[in-house]
Design an enzyme around this catalytic site. Structure first.
Site, PDB file in Angstrom:
ATOM      1  N   ASP A 288       0.840  -1.200   0.000  1.00  0.00           N
ATOM      2  CA  ASP A 288       0.000   0.000   0.000  1.00  0.00           C
ATOM      3  C   ASP A 288       0.877   1.253   0.000  1.00  0.00           C
ATOM      4  OD1 ASP A 288      -3.000   0.964   0.966  1.00  0.00           O
ATOM      5  OD2 ASP A 288      -1.403   2.254   1.721  1.00  0.00           O
TER       6      ASP A 288
ATOM      7  N   TYR B  69       3.022   9.872  -0.323  1.00  0.00           N
ATOM      8  CA  TYR B  69       4.091   9.296   0.504  1.00  0.00           C
ATOM      9  C   TYR B  69       5.473   9.549  -0.114  1.00  0.00           C
ATOM     10  CZ  TYR B  69       0.320   6.350   2.534  1.00  0.00           C
ATOM     11  OH  TYR B  69      -0.821   5.864   3.113  1.00  0.00           O
TER      12      TYR B  69
ATOM     13  N   LYS C  69      -2.901   6.060  -4.079  1.00  0.00           N
ATOM     14  CA  LYS C  69      -3.980   6.995  -3.718  1.00  0.00           C
ATOM     15  C   LYS C  69      -3.845   8.339  -4.424  1.00  0.00           C
ATOM     16  CE  LYS C  69      -3.711   4.757   0.746  1.00  0.00           C
ATOM     17  NZ  LYS C  69      -2.296   4.510   0.977  1.00  0.00           N
TER      18      LYS C  69
ATOM     19  N   HIS D 257      -7.530   9.801  -1.456  1.00  0.00           N
ATOM     20  CA  HIS D 257      -6.788   9.725  -0.184  1.00  0.00           C
ATOM     21  C   HIS D 257      -7.575  10.296   1.002  1.00  0.00           C
ATOM     22  CE1 HIS D 257      -2.378   9.307   1.250  1.00  0.00           C
ATOM     23  NE2 HIS D 257      -3.204   9.054   2.231  1.00  0.00           N
TER      24      HIS D 257
END
Ligand code: A2P
Length: 270
Positions: free
Chosen positions: A45, A50, A75, A108
């Site tokens: 994931d 990120y 996301k 997200h």
């Protein structure tokens, strides 16, 4: 259905435990994801936000596993709302990961992180329509949301065609969000639990330690098992191999009585 998987309402299956990569910097992501794959994780994931998609993708490519045997989630950044904007962000993600398709793509959050609670209903609807298009084109196997409350999901149900397949939320002992859980169950939406260890804050809790001892497991294993007992999909994150291994070894059952006790605990992060 394989017992190690959950099944979405479109029959796509997702491994019951995922390797979370939130807060793993890009330069550590290659090693962490490689360790996860080496130790049997087949569900990774990540998210554009990120900033580690590039090395997550490289680790998957470099590992001796075929694309169809790894489940990859990413996301749409929380601040990106709108049809064209979503298509563009999706392209960026698959370019970063260097893949042809995603297994799961999530919005997200319903609002930008620096303006939590802002009403972005129209933007979410437009983003969702773009995700429906990508889904119908076969570029994503399943689409979902993250951090969505009931009203946010309801807006998509009222205005769009496809019911989200997943909602990824913060979920751990003490933060059950019963109403949201029941709503998702009613609509056949798989709940994914991020921060299943309360970002580590539950690991030294005395009640958790006592119960973990009773089952001869670690606090992390008890907390991860709790998510599964509640039919949610845990996404534990670690950069240490022994923990990565441990977090997947959760083949035990928590008794009904102990589950009751755990379900009554307060949120340690409040
Ligand atoms: P680290 O990455 O240094 O191993 P969450 O999944 O709830 O976000 O929690 C992640 C936090 O918990 C990280 O700080 C991670 O540290 C730590 N952690 C993950 N797995 C374990 C484990 N099995 N034992 C102890 N700490 C863990």
């Amino acid at each position: 259905m394989n017992n190690a998987n959950f099944k979405f309402h479109n029959d796509v299956e997702i491994p019951k435990i995922g390797f979370g990569t939130w807060q793993i910097p890009n330069d550590e992501a290659f090693d962490s994801v490689t360790m996860a794959l080496k130790n049997g994780y087949t569900h990774i994931d990540t998210a554009l936000a990120y900033q580690n998609e590039e090395n997550v993708g490289k680790a998957i490519k470099a590992f001796d596993i075929s694309r169809e045997d790894v489940f990859i989630t990413s996301k749409l950044p929380a601040q990106i709302k709108g049809f064209e904007e979503t298509l563009k962000a999706f392209d960026e993600t698959i370019t970063n990961l260097d893949v042809d398709y995603l297994d799961l793509y999530l919005i997200h959050a319903p609002w930008p992180w620096d303006d939590m609670g802002k009403d972005c209903t129209e933007g979410n609807i437009q983003s969702w329509k773009a995700m429906e298009q990508l889904y119908n084109e076969g570029k994503i196997k399943a689409i979902g949301v993250s951090n969505f409350e009931i009203k946010d999901i309801q807006a998509l149900l009222d205005n769009c065609d496809i019911v989200p397949m997943a909602n990824q939320i913060p979920f751990y002992v003490g933060r059950d969000q019963e109403d949201l859980l029941a709503f998702c169950k009613e609509h056949n939406i798989v709940v994914e639990a991020y921060s299943p260890l309360a970002t580590g804050e539950l690991l030294n809790n005395d009640d958790i330690k006592t119960l973990a001892d009773k089952y001869e497991v670690t606090p992390a294993q008890l907390l991860i098992r709790y998510c599964l007992e509640r039919d949610t999909l845990p996404l534990p994150k670690s950069t240490h191999e022994e923990r990565i291994i441990q977090n997947k070894e959760v083949d035990f059952e928590i008794s009904e009585e102990d589950m009751k006790q755990l379900m009554q605990m307060e949120d340690v992060r409040k």
